[in-house]
Design a protein around this motif. Structure first.
Motif, short mmCIF file in Angstrom:
data_model
loop_
_atom_site.label_atom_id
_atom_site.label_comp_id
_atom_site.label_asym_id
_atom_site.label_seq_id
_atom_site.Cartn_x
_atom_site.Cartn_y
_atom_site.Cartn_z
N LEU A 175 0.83 -1.21 0.00
CA LEU A 175 0.00 0.00 0.00
C LEU A 175 0.87 1.26 0.00
CD1 LEU A 175 -2.97 1.02 0.25
CD2 LEU A 175 -2.63 1.00 2.72
N ILE A 176 1.91 1.28 0.81
CA ILE A 176 2.84 2.41 0.84
C ILE A 176 3.49 2.58 -0.53
CG2 ILE A 176 5.03 3.23 1.82
CD1 ILE A 176 4.17 1.67 4.42
N ASN A 177 3.85 1.46 -1.14
CA ASN A 177 4.48 1.50 -2.46
C ASN A 177 3.54 2.11 -3.50
OD1 ASN A 177 6.75 0.86 -4.12
ND2 ASN A 177 5.62 -0.90 -4.95
N GLU A 178 2.28 1.72 -3.48
CA GLU A 178 1.32 2.26 -4.44
C GLU A 178 1.11 3.75 -4.22
OE1 GLU A 178 -0.89 2.21 -7.75
OE2 GLU A 178 0.22 0.50 -6.93
N ALA A 179 1.09 4.17 -2.95
CA ALA A 179 0.97 5.60 -2.66
C ALA A 179 2.20 6.36 -3.15
CB ALA A 179 0.78 5.81 -1.16
N ALA A 180 3.38 5.75 -3.04
CA ALA A 180 4.61 6.40 -3.53
C ALA A 180 4.57 6.53 -5.05
CB ALA A 180 5.84 5.60 -3.10
N GLY B 165 4.64 4.92 6.22
CA GLY B 165 5.95 4.58 5.69
C GLY B 165 7.06 5.35 6.39
N ASP B 166 6.83 6.63 6.65
CA ASP B 166 7.82 7.43 7.38
C ASP B 166 8.05 6.88 8.79
OD1 ASP B 166 8.31 9.15 5.30
OD2 ASP B 166 7.50 10.94 6.29
N LEU B 167 7.00 6.41 9.44
CA LEU B 167 7.14 5.88 10.79
C LEU B 167 7.86 4.54 10.81
CD1 LEU B 167 3.63 6.77 12.28
CD2 LEU B 167 5.82 7.87 12.78
N ILE B 168 7.59 3.70 9.82
CA ILE B 168 8.26 2.41 9.72
C ILE B 168 9.74 2.59 9.37
CG2 ILE B 168 8.39 0.27 8.36
CD1 ILE B 168 5.32 0.53 8.02
N GLY B 169 10.01 3.53 8.47
CA GLY B 169 11.34 3.72 7.90
C GLY B 169 11.31 3.28 6.45
N LEU B 170 11.55 4.20 5.53
CA LEU B 170 11.42 3.88 4.11
C LEU B 170 12.46 2.86 3.66
CD1 LEU B 170 10.56 7.39 2.64
CD2 LEU B 170 9.00 5.58 3.41
N ASP B 171 13.61 2.81 4.33
CA ASP B 171 14.60 1.78 4.00
C ASP B 171 14.07 0.39 4.33
OD1 ASP B 171 14.65 2.57 6.70
OD2 ASP B 171 16.75 2.04 6.96
N LEU B 172 13.35 0.27 5.44
CA LEU B 172 12.77 -1.02 5.78
C LEU B 172 11.63 -1.38 4.82
CD1 LEU B 172 12.55 -3.50 7.54
CD2 LEU B 172 11.22 -2.17 9.20
N VAL B 173 10.85 -0.39 4.44
CA VAL B 173 9.77 -0.63 3.47
C VAL B 173 10.36 -1.19 2.17
CG1 VAL B 173 8.01 0.45 2.02
CG2 VAL B 173 8.22 1.10 4.44
N VAL B 174 11.43 -0.57 1.67
CA VAL B 174 12.05 -1.05 0.44
C VAL B 174 12.64 -2.44 0.63
CG1 VAL B 174 13.97 -0.65 -1.18
CG2 VAL B 174 12.48 1.24 -0.52
N ALA B 175 13.25 -2.70 1.77
CA ALA B 175 13.83 -4.03 2.03
C ALA B 175 12.75 -5.11 2.02
CB ALA B 175 14.57 -4.03 3.37
N GLY C 257 14.51 12.46 10.26
CA GLY C 257 13.94 13.80 10.29
C GLY C 257 13.22 14.21 9.02
N ARG C 258 13.36 13.41 7.97
CA ARG C 258 12.70 13.77 6.72
C ARG C 258 12.43 12.54 5.88
NH1 ARG C 258 14.98 17.86 1.95
NH2 ARG C 258 12.98 18.12 0.86
N GLY C 259 11.20 12.44 5.40
CA GLY C 259 10.81 11.41 4.45
C GLY C 259 9.82 12.04 3.50
N PHE C 260 8.60 11.54 3.48
CA PHE C 260 7.55 12.25 2.77
C PHE C 260 7.11 13.50 3.53
CE2 PHE C 260 7.14 8.04 0.84
CZ PHE C 260 7.05 8.38 -0.50
N TYR C 261 7.46 13.53 4.83
CA TYR C 261 7.14 14.66 5.69
C TYR C 261 8.38 15.11 6.44
CZ TYR C 261 2.30 13.16 4.88
OH TYR C 261 1.12 12.82 4.30
#
Length: 257
Positions: free
Chosen positions: A170-175, A206-216, A250-254
């Protein structure tokens, strides 16, 4: 769900974000707990103080989400250090519990679990038994996690299990929607919260999880299924390369303070 201290000590070893939060929850509930944070190069032997904790541990949790080579080293180190009967819970976001069990001399002790940051009481946790595992290991694993206030569900052993798999897709589709200029992150998240009653929008999540973990997680799912359904959005990869990982940097989508 009980809050009485469980018998025996708990050992937690792995990535800071998971180890520190889980350790805090165990300690808050009165469980004697030792925590060792390690990322990158993993030692082949535990430090003496942690080795002593391992020898008397009633439960061990390995919480290194990725990559696989350090995770395999850590699992082998713990397997050699723990009593053979001690259950070993492994964080299975990018690997299956069956794969983890194959790295051990005692596969019957392994239980896979899946949970995503932020780790709080009441959060959902999924458990899975490896194909070559022992269902008897489920009982103590479940008892410990439920004593922390987690909502525990038992699922079939697959990479990412249920919530991490679906949420990261879902995060991926939003990205992809952001990348294609369909809407701004704030508007996408607002639409999803209003339209689905989610507690937070997928990009904030996604920002709370960590985008690096989402990609992994997405990469592990794509490697397993090889059907293109989990191909990570190029925007996500670029943000990870830029160090825009979300709240922890400190920075991702927000912007995060």
């Amino acid at each position: 769900m009980g809050t009485r201290p469980l018998k025996g000590r708990v050992l937690i070893v792995g990535a800071f974000a998971f180890a520190e939060d889980l350790g805090r929850l165990f300690l808050e509930q009165g469980h004697p707990t030792a925590v060792l944070t390690c990322e990158g190069e993993i030692p082949s032997t535990l430090p003496p103080a942690i080795q002593a904790e391992a020898q008397s541990a009633a439960l061990a949790l390995e919480v290194l989400p990725s990559p696989l080579d350090p995770k395999r080293t850590l699992i082998a180190t713990l397997d050699a250090s723990l009593p053979p009967e001690t259950p070993l819970l492994s964080l299975c976001l990018t690997v299956s519990a069956t794969q983890v069990a194959s790295w051990t001399q005692h596969p019957g002790r392994v239980v896979g679990f899946a949970v995503l940051p932020p780790l709080t009481q009441g959060a959902p946790v999924e458990l899975a038994i490896p194909l070559n595992g022992d269902v008897a290991a489920l009982k103590p694993a479940r008892a410990h996690l439920e004593a922390l206030g987690f909502q525990v569900e038992v699922v079939r052993d697959t990479i990412g299990m249920v919530l991490p798999r679906i949420l990261c897709a879902l995060i991926n589709e939003a990205a992809f929607a952001v990348m294609e200029g369909i809407a701004a992150p704030e508007d996408i998240d607002t639409a999803m919260k209003l339209g689905t009653n989610y507690p937070r929008g997928p990009l904030e999540w996604g920002d709370l999880i960590g985008l690096d973990l989402v990609v992994a997680i997405l990469d592990a799912l794509e490697g397993e299924h090889r059907n293109g359904a989990y191909r990570a959005a190029p925007l996500l990869r670029q943000m990870v390369r830029a160090g825009r990982l979300g709240r922890k940097t400190g920075r991702g989508f927000y912007e995060w303070k």
